[in-house]
Design an enzyme around this catalytic site. Structure first.
Site, PDB file in Angstrom:
ATOM      1  N   ARG A  42       8.816  -9.871  -7.920  1.00  0.00           N
ATOM      2  CA  ARG A  42       9.469  -8.727  -8.565  1.00  0.00           C
ATOM      3  C   ARG A  42      10.539  -9.169  -9.560  1.00  0.00           C
ATOM      4  O   ARG A  42      10.756  -8.502 -10.565  1.00  0.00           O
ATOM      5  CB  ARG A  42      10.076  -7.819  -7.507  1.00  0.00           C
ATOM      6  CG  ARG A  42       9.011  -7.043  -6.786  1.00  0.00           C
ATOM      7  CD  ARG A  42       9.583  -6.085  -5.790  1.00  0.00           C
ATOM      8  NE  ARG A  42       8.522  -5.211  -5.314  1.00  0.00           N
ATOM      9  CZ  ARG A  42       8.640  -4.383  -4.296  1.00  0.00           C
ATOM     10  NH1 ARG A  42       9.794  -4.299  -3.650  1.00  0.00           N
ATOM     11  NH2 ARG A  42       7.638  -3.620  -3.925  1.00  0.00           N
ATOM     12  N   GLY A 361       0.600   0.819  -2.348  1.00  0.00           N
ATOM     13  CA  GLY A 361       1.041  -0.515  -1.937  1.00  0.00           C
ATOM     14  C   GLY A 361      -0.066  -1.351  -1.327  1.00  0.00           C
ATOM     15  O   GLY A 361      -0.272  -2.507  -1.702  1.00  0.00           O
ATOM     16  N   GLY A 384       4.974   4.844  -3.204  1.00  0.00           N
ATOM     17  CA  GLY A 384       5.284   6.277  -3.166  1.00  0.00           C
ATOM     18  C   GLY A 384       5.404   6.891  -4.547  1.00  0.00           C
ATOM     19  O   GLY A 384       4.920   8.004  -4.790  1.00  0.00           O
TER      20      GLY A 384
HETATM   21  P1  ADP Z   1      -1.989   2.678   0.038  1.00  0.00           P
HETATM   22  O1  ADP Z   1      -0.757   1.912   0.514  1.00  0.00           O
HETATM   23  O2  ADP Z   1      -2.790   1.892  -0.952  1.00  0.00           O
HETATM   24  O3  ADP Z   1      -1.642   4.062  -0.418  1.00  0.00           O
HETATM   25  P2  ADP Z   1      -2.618   3.515   2.718  1.00  0.00           P
HETATM   26  O4  ADP Z   1      -1.241   3.110   3.160  1.00  0.00           O
HETATM   27  O5  ADP Z   1      -2.922   4.951   2.670  1.00  0.00           O
HETATM   28  O6  ADP Z   1      -2.961   2.830   1.310  1.00  0.00           O
HETATM   29  O7  ADP Z   1      -3.703   2.893   3.715  1.00  0.00           O
HETATM   30  C1  ADP Z   1      -3.831   1.508   3.927  1.00  0.00           C
HETATM   31  C2  ADP Z   1      -4.248   1.231   5.352  1.00  0.00           C
HETATM   32  O8  ADP Z   1      -5.386   1.947   5.723  1.00  0.00           O
HETATM   33  C3  ADP Z   1      -4.590  -0.218   5.553  1.00  0.00           C
HETATM   34  O9  ADP Z   1      -3.621  -0.801   6.400  1.00  0.00           O
HETATM   35  C4  ADP Z   1      -5.969  -0.192   6.207  1.00  0.00           C
HETATM   36  O10 ADP Z   1      -6.101  -1.107   7.260  1.00  0.00           O
HETATM   37  C5  ADP Z   1      -6.047   1.212   6.716  1.00  0.00           C
HETATM   38  N1  ADP Z   1      -7.442   1.656   6.883  1.00  0.00           N
HETATM   39  C6  ADP Z   1      -8.406   1.674   5.953  1.00  0.00           C
HETATM   40  N2  ADP Z   1      -9.577   2.090   6.476  1.00  0.00           N
HETATM   41  C7  ADP Z   1      -9.349   2.325   7.790  1.00  0.00           C
HETATM   42  C8  ADP Z   1     -10.179   2.766   8.880  1.00  0.00           C
HETATM   43  N3  ADP Z   1     -11.472   3.030   8.704  1.00  0.00           N
HETATM   44  N4  ADP Z   1      -9.595   2.899  10.087  1.00  0.00           N
HETATM   45  C9  ADP Z   1      -8.294   2.626  10.254  1.00  0.00           C
HETATM   46  N5  ADP Z   1      -7.468   2.219   9.274  1.00  0.00           N
HETATM   47  C10 ADP Z   1      -7.991   2.059   8.054  1.00  0.00           C
HETATM   48 MG    MG Z   2       0.361   2.058   2.330  1.00  0.00          MG
END
Ligand code: ADP
Ligand code: MG
Length: 404
Positions: A42, A361, A384
């Protein structure tokens, strides 16, 4: 979005307050340890903005939050290690003060010459930061002739160092503008929200649907189709009447999932097959299941091969793809294939001239892990903040900057 940037204003001889994102990982939580920055990504990301300002003849006053201190007594969150890492990255001395505002800070600022770099203490050491306190905002604004916000990841919070200070600058007739990092985010995400090229395909995944209902609602206004994978697909599958075994399903979100399915009709595309395992475990034996035959004692942890193929087909002619949320539990190699194969397909799409934006993230981490960050058109740095922007919200830290 027409916001002024550092290239739109005069900087020679100016004292410039820059809100950066130096919220970096640290080597220890124990204030008695000698704490160092363990990843300076960063800090390095801020260098184009900082070097431009310095080359233009400005003196810099930098500020950032670091971690979640509850008071200045949480000494493990001092910016001292950041000052060292910044000095290494910039290859010049960095003056560090031990307050956010006050006499010591004003004195140090009074002595600044063009080319000097001063780093303020953790903005969250001041109780006024998160309250967007008017007095703190005014004291920050008084330090500088120009305010630059380059901390996109904090732009969805109206804090004194992100929003309050910019408002005071405006009232004093002094410029508030975006740095390069902020400018890129505004450009990429702002286009996706306000002026997307079509076909525009959104890809959504991640753990939970409840965090992202507003986002899906807004994407249904702007995108042509939404491809759903990850944990949230299970909730949609259940809402469509499928049995999902031991998969992560948000029972309380089922009504919303049903509403979204109805609203989207054919435009929301769910997996046809999934990779299932009996446990949430990196070594659990995995197999493929069609979504109408998920065994009762198994859970879906990734999208299946047919689904990957379908998603690739759906994005083939896209001009814009926005991706938020991994397709599976990518932290476990066995359940990372859907995510990584999709990332590869998206990288190829960029080569064919499409715009591909990654938000979130964990999604950014997944693309990084796949070694494909550089191939994407834009990987948003704000978790976020990027979600709120894609929901169509005007972020307070961006709204407060000067219009062009
Ligand atoms: P981002 O940070 O990109 O917005 P999220 O925080 O919403 O994404 O989701 C990320 C998490 O979702 C990861 O830690 C991943 O392991 C989990 N995940 C993805 N698919 C599944 C699943 N089928 N069951 C449980 N957890 C999942
Ligand atoms: Mg996330």
């Amino acid at each position: 979005m027409n916001k002024k940037t550092i290239e739109d204003i005069g900087l020679k001889g100016k004292k410039v307050l820059v809100r950066v994102d130096f919220n970096v990982p640290l080597s220890s939580k124990d204030p008695n340890d000698e704490i160092t920055v363990t990843d300076d990504t960063r800090i390095r990301a801020a260098l184009p903005t900082l070097n431009y300002l310095l080359d233009e003849g400005a003196a810099l006053i930098l500020c950032s939050h670091l971690g979640r201190p509850s008071s200045p007594d949480d000494k493990q969150f001092t910016m001292d290690p950041v000052a060292m890492a910044l000095s290494d990255a910039l290859e010049r001395p960095v003056i560090k003060v031990d307050e956010v505002v006050g006499d010591a800070v004003s004195d140090a600022v009074a002595d600044l010459e063009p080319g000097d770099v001063l780093l303020l203490e953790n903005t969250r050491f001041h109780p006024g930061e998160k309250k967007n306190d008017a007095d703190l905002s005014r004291q920050l604004a008084e330090l500088a002739d120009v305010y630059v916000n380059d901390a996109f990841g904090s732009a969805h919070r109206a804090h004194a160092s992100t929003e309050g200070v910019a408002q005071v600058m405006r009232s004093q007739g002094k410029p508030s503008v975006a740095g390069y990092l902020m400018g890129k985010e505004i450009e990429a995400l702002g286009t996706a929200v306000a002026n997307p090229p079509h076909p525009y395909i959104a890809i959504m995944g991640g753990a939970k649907i409840s965090d992202k209902i507003k986002l899906i609602d807004n994407l249904l206004q702007t995108a042509d189709k939404i491809l759903i994978g990850g944990g949230m697909a299970n909730t949609f599958l259940r809402a469509s009447g499928y049995e999902t075994g031991k998969s992560l399903v948000e029972e309380e979100a089922l009504p919303e999932a049903k509403r979204l399915l109805e609203k989207a009709s054919e435009r929301l595309i769910l997996p046809a097959d999934v990779i299932v395992a009996p446990e949430f475990d990196p070594d659990a034996p995995d197999e493929v299941a069609m979504v109408n035959a998920i065994p009762a004692d198994q859970m879906a942890l990734d999208i299946g091969h047919q689904t990957v193929a379908r998603f690739k087909e759906e994005i083939r002619d896209a001009k814009l793809v926005v991706w938020n949320g991994p397709m599976g539990v990518f932290e476990m190699p066995r359940f990372a294939k859907g995510t990584f194969q999709l990332a590869e397909a998206l990288a190829e799409l960029v080569d064919l001239g499409a715009e591909v934006i990654i938000g979130g993230g964990d999604s950014a981490a997944a693309v990084q892990q796949a070694g494909l960050s550089e191939k994407m058109s834009h990987v948003s740095t704000g978790g976020g903040a990027s979600l709120e922007m894609l929901e169509g919200k005007l972020l307070p830290g961006i709204a407060a900057l000067d219009d062009r």
